[in-house]
Design a protein around this motif. Structure first.
Motif, PDB file in Angstrom:
ATOM      1  N   GLY A 211      51.192   8.458  -0.292  1.00 19.24           N
ATOM      2  CA  GLY A 211      52.151   8.832   0.725  1.00 19.24           C
ATOM      3  C   GLY A 211      51.917  10.211   1.303  1.00 19.24           C
ATOM      4  O   GLY A 211      52.732  10.718   2.086  1.00 19.24           O
ATOM      5  N   LEU A 212      50.798  10.841   0.928  1.00 13.61           N
ATOM      6  CA  LEU A 212      50.386  12.137   1.462  1.00 13.61           C
ATOM      7  C   LEU A 212      48.916  12.068   1.826  1.00 13.61           C
ATOM      8  O   LEU A 212      48.152  11.321   1.200  1.00 13.61           O
ATOM      9  N   PRO A 213      48.461  12.864   2.792  1.00 13.78           N
ATOM     10  CA  PRO A 213      47.024  12.902   3.099  1.00 13.78           C
ATOM     11  C   PRO A 213      46.251  13.519   1.935  1.00 13.78           C
ATOM     12  O   PRO A 213      46.798  14.337   1.187  1.00 13.78           O
ATOM     13  N   PRO A 214      44.986  13.158   1.765  1.00 15.66           N
ATOM     14  CA  PRO A 214      44.200  13.750   0.683  1.00 15.66           C
ATOM     15  C   PRO A 214      44.096  15.268   0.787  1.00 15.66           C
ATOM     16  O   PRO A 214      44.063  15.963  -0.229  1.00 15.66           O
ATOM     17  N   ALA A 215      44.077  15.801   2.015  1.00 14.24           N
ATOM     18  CA  ALA A 215      44.026  17.262   2.165  1.00 14.24           C
ATOM     19  C   ALA A 215      45.281  17.908   1.586  1.00 14.24           C
ATOM     20  O   ALA A 215      45.208  18.982   0.972  1.00 14.24           O
ATOM     21  N   ALA A 216      46.427  17.264   1.760  1.00 14.42           N
ATOM     22  CA  ALA A 216      47.674  17.795   1.202  1.00 14.42           C
ATOM     23  C   ALA A 216      47.651  17.726  -0.324  1.00 14.42           C
ATOM     24  O   ALA A 216      48.209  18.610  -0.999  1.00 14.42           O
ATOM     25  N   MET A 217      47.026  16.692  -0.877  1.00 16.26           N
ATOM     26  CA  MET A 217      46.911  16.582  -2.328  1.00 16.26           C
ATOM     27  C   MET A 217      46.077  17.737  -2.882  1.00 16.26           C
ATOM     28  O   MET A 217      46.408  18.321  -3.918  1.00 16.26           O
ATOM     29  N   ILE A 218      44.990  18.070  -2.198  1.00 13.91           N
ATOM     30  CA  ILE A 218      44.140  19.181  -2.634  1.00 13.91           C
ATOM     31  C   ILE A 218      44.910  20.498  -2.541  1.00 13.91           C
ATOM     32  O   ILE A 218      44.882  21.328  -3.472  1.00 13.91           O
ATOM     33  N   ARG A 219      45.602  20.703  -1.443  1.00 16.00           N
ATOM     34  CA  ARG A 219      46.369  21.944  -1.278  1.00 16.00           C
ATOM     35  C   ARG A 219      47.455  22.066  -2.346  1.00 16.00           C
ATOM     36  O   ARG A 219      47.726  23.159  -2.853  1.00 16.00           O
ATOM     37  N   ARG A 220      48.074  20.952  -2.714  1.00 15.52           N
ATOM     38  CA  ARG A 220      49.134  20.999  -3.719  1.00 15.52           C
ATOM     39  C   ARG A 220      48.580  21.438  -5.073  1.00 15.52           C
ATOM     40  O   ARG A 220      49.199  22.236  -5.775  1.00 15.52           O
ATOM     41  N   ARG A 221      47.434  20.905  -5.455  1.00 11.97           N
ATOM     42  CA  ARG A 221      46.837  21.315  -6.720  1.00 11.97           C
ATOM     43  C   ARG A 221      46.564  22.812  -6.726  1.00 11.97           C
ATOM     44  O   ARG A 221      46.867  23.522  -7.678  1.00 11.97           O
ATOM     45  N   ARG A 222      45.997  23.311  -5.651  1.00 10.79           N
ATOM     46  CA  ARG A 222      45.678  24.735  -5.582  1.00 10.79           C
ATOM     47  C   ARG A 222      46.945  25.589  -5.602  1.00 10.79           C
ATOM     48  O   ARG A 222      46.979  26.652  -6.240  1.00 10.79           O
ATOM     49  N   LEU A 223      47.985  25.118  -4.923  1.00 10.42           N
ATOM     50  CA  LEU A 223      49.230  25.883  -4.890  1.00 10.42           C
ATOM     51  C   LEU A 223      49.884  25.908  -6.268  1.00 10.42           C
ATOM     52  O   LEU A 223      50.398  26.944  -6.707  1.00 10.42           O
ATOM     53  N   GLN A 224      49.877  24.780  -6.961  1.00 18.01           N
ATOM     54  CA  GLN A 224      50.416  24.752  -8.320  1.00 18.01           C
ATOM     55  C   GLN A 224      49.656  25.725  -9.217  1.00 18.01           C
ATOM     56  O   GLN A 224      50.249  26.469 -10.000  1.00 18.01           O
ATOM     57  N   GLU A 225      48.331  25.705  -9.103  1.00 18.52           N
ATOM     58  CA  GLU A 225      47.513  26.583  -9.936  1.00 18.52           C
ATOM     59  C   GLU A 225      47.766  28.047  -9.602  1.00 18.52           C
ATOM     60  O   GLU A 225      47.833  28.899 -10.496  1.00 18.52           O
ATOM     61  N   ALA A 226      47.921  28.351  -8.323  1.00 19.01           N
ATOM     62  CA  ALA A 226      48.186  29.730  -7.913  1.00 19.01           C
ATOM     63  C   ALA A 226      49.529  30.209  -8.466  1.00 19.01           C
ATOM     64  O   ALA A 226      49.637  31.324  -8.994  1.00 19.01           O
ATOM     65  N   ALA A 227      50.554  29.373  -8.346  1.00 13.17           N
ATOM     66  CA  ALA A 227      51.876  29.754  -8.838  1.00 13.17           C
ATOM     67  C   ALA A 227      51.857  29.946 -10.345  1.00 13.17           C
ATOM     68  O   ALA A 227      52.428  30.922 -10.872  1.00 13.17           O
ATOM     69  N   GLU A 228      51.188  29.052 -11.065  1.00  8.07           N
ATOM     70  CA  GLU A 228      51.138  29.182 -12.514  1.00  8.07           C
ATOM     71  C   GLU A 228      50.411  30.455 -12.932  1.00  8.07           C
ATOM     72  O   GLU A 228      50.836  31.163 -13.846  1.00  8.07           O
ATOM     73  N   ARG A 229      49.342  30.775 -12.235  1.00  9.86           N
ATOM     74  CA  ARG A 229      48.595  31.974 -12.597  1.00  9.86           C
ATOM     75  C   ARG A 229      49.401  33.244 -12.311  1.00  9.86           C
ATOM     76  O   ARG A 229      49.402  34.170 -13.120  1.00  9.86           O
ATOM     77  N   LEU A 230      50.089  33.287 -11.181  1.00  7.68           N
ATOM     78  CA  LEU A 230      50.897  34.462 -10.873  1.00  7.68           C
ATOM     79  C   LEU A 230      52.032  34.630 -11.879  1.00  7.68           C
ATOM     80  O   LEU A 230      52.430  35.748 -12.204  1.00  7.68           O
ATOM     81  N   ARG A 231      52.559  33.504 -12.354  1.00  5.28           N
ATOM     82  CA  ARG A 231      53.629  33.567 -13.344  1.00  5.28           C
ATOM     83  C   ARG A 231      53.117  34.010 -14.705  1.00  5.28           C
ATOM     84  O   ARG A 231      53.737  34.836 -15.382  1.00  5.28           O
ATOM     85  N   ARG A 232      51.981  33.469 -15.108  1.00  2.66           N
ATOM     86  CA  ARG A 232      51.441  33.790 -16.433  1.00  2.66           C
ATOM     87  C   ARG A 232      50.738  35.147 -16.476  1.00  2.66           C
ATOM     88  O   ARG A 232      50.698  35.789 -17.521  1.00  2.66           O
ATOM     89  N   GLU A 233      50.168  35.550 -15.348  1.00  2.00           N
ATOM     90  CA  GLU A 233      49.413  36.807 -15.303  1.00  2.00           C
ATOM     91  C   GLU A 233      49.939  37.653 -14.147  1.00  2.00           C
ATOM     92  O   GLU A 233      49.273  37.824 -13.121  1.00  2.00           O
TER      93      GLU A 233
END
Length: 266
Positions: free
Chosen positions: A199-221
């Motif tokens: 239900g999302l374009p593949p480009a949006a799926m890629i962006r979501r993974r990167r955004l999740q990873e960015a948020a987790e890293r900023l929170r942890r570090e």
């Protein structure tokens, strides 16, 4: 599957929360089961804010069964009183059997008439057994319902699962063309699969993974330079990461880093 709290913006606010691997019999349909339980004092509200995985979730609550569509922005749920839920983060192969067009339920929560599923899971969650036993029996009941009601997978469904696994699991995949090449299909085929099964374009799926990873890293570090995070995750620069944050989360990376408080995984 990445960090236990990946996708959760403020883990310290979470109630009792368990993530359970699916039985092998339903692993082609479910990535994992998730079970929150809460008991809040009168008048207290606990807001849970999420950058959801690019997927649908099937959830059993005390009074309904709901299908949460894929999200295009930050989502939240305000918890009050006492309650529970048993949810399944669905793999793409399961989605067409629950909704004809997942695009139509983006950012929506659709109530489904599935009384057998609701009865079985509710009976497990409201029993007098120990907490771990209740949760285990609820997952077993949920899995049994899926086994009984979802058909065997065909080749296209398996390819849709492979697409999601690749995009979510391989940080080196930063472009849709890379994903298509790795799977041996055309970009157009990948786009069709993503629309029908996610239900999302593949480009949006890629962006979501990167955004999740960015948020987790900023929170942890929290001391990490934002530009370095952007570079490590394949953003063109700090500004592109900030734009992604604003578009999906409605705040900047620096603002999030200032409010997020890390909490070790449970």
């Amino acid at each position: 599957m990445g960090g236990e709290w990946r996708g959760v913006l403020y883990p310290a606010r979470m109630p009792s929360f368990h993530r359970v691997s699916p039985p092998e019999t339903v692993s082609a349909w479910v990535r994992w089961f998730w079970i929150p339980e809460w008991h809040l004092a009168p008048g207290r509200v606990s807001r849970q804010e999420i950058i959801a995985f690019p997927a649908c979730n099937l959830a059993v609550e005390s009074d309904l069964v709901g299908l949460a569509g894929p999200t295009t922005r930050r989502s939240f749920r305000d918890l009050t009183g006492r309650g529970w839920a048993v949810g399944a983060l669905l793999r793409p192969a399961a989605v067409p059997h629950l909704v004809e067009d997942p695009v139509a339920i983006r950012d929506s929560y659709l109530t489904l008439d599935l009384p057998d599923l609701h009865t079985a899971v509710s009976a497990a969650m409201t029993s007098d057994e120990e907490d771990a036993v209740r949760r285990s029996r609820a997952v077993d009941a949920f899995a049994h319902w899926l086994e009984e009601n979802l058909p065997a997978l065909d080749g296209e469904a398996l390819l849709a699962n492979a697409m999601a696994d690749l995009i979510d699991g391989d940080p080196s995949v930063r472009q849709v063309e890379q994903a298509a090449d790795r799977l041996g299909v055309s970009v157009r085929t990948l786009q069709r699969l993503a629309r029908h099964y996610v239900g999302l374009p593949p480009a949006a799926m890629i962006r979501r993974r990167r955004l999740q990873e960015a948020a987790e890293r900023l929170r942890r570090e929290p001391g990490t330079d934002i530009a370095a995070v952007a570079n490590d995750l394949g953003y063109a620069d700090h500004a592109h990461l900030t734009t992604d944050f604003r578009n999906v989360l409605n705040f900047t990376p620096s603002a999030y880093r200032g409010t997020a408080i890390d909490q070790p995984g449970r």
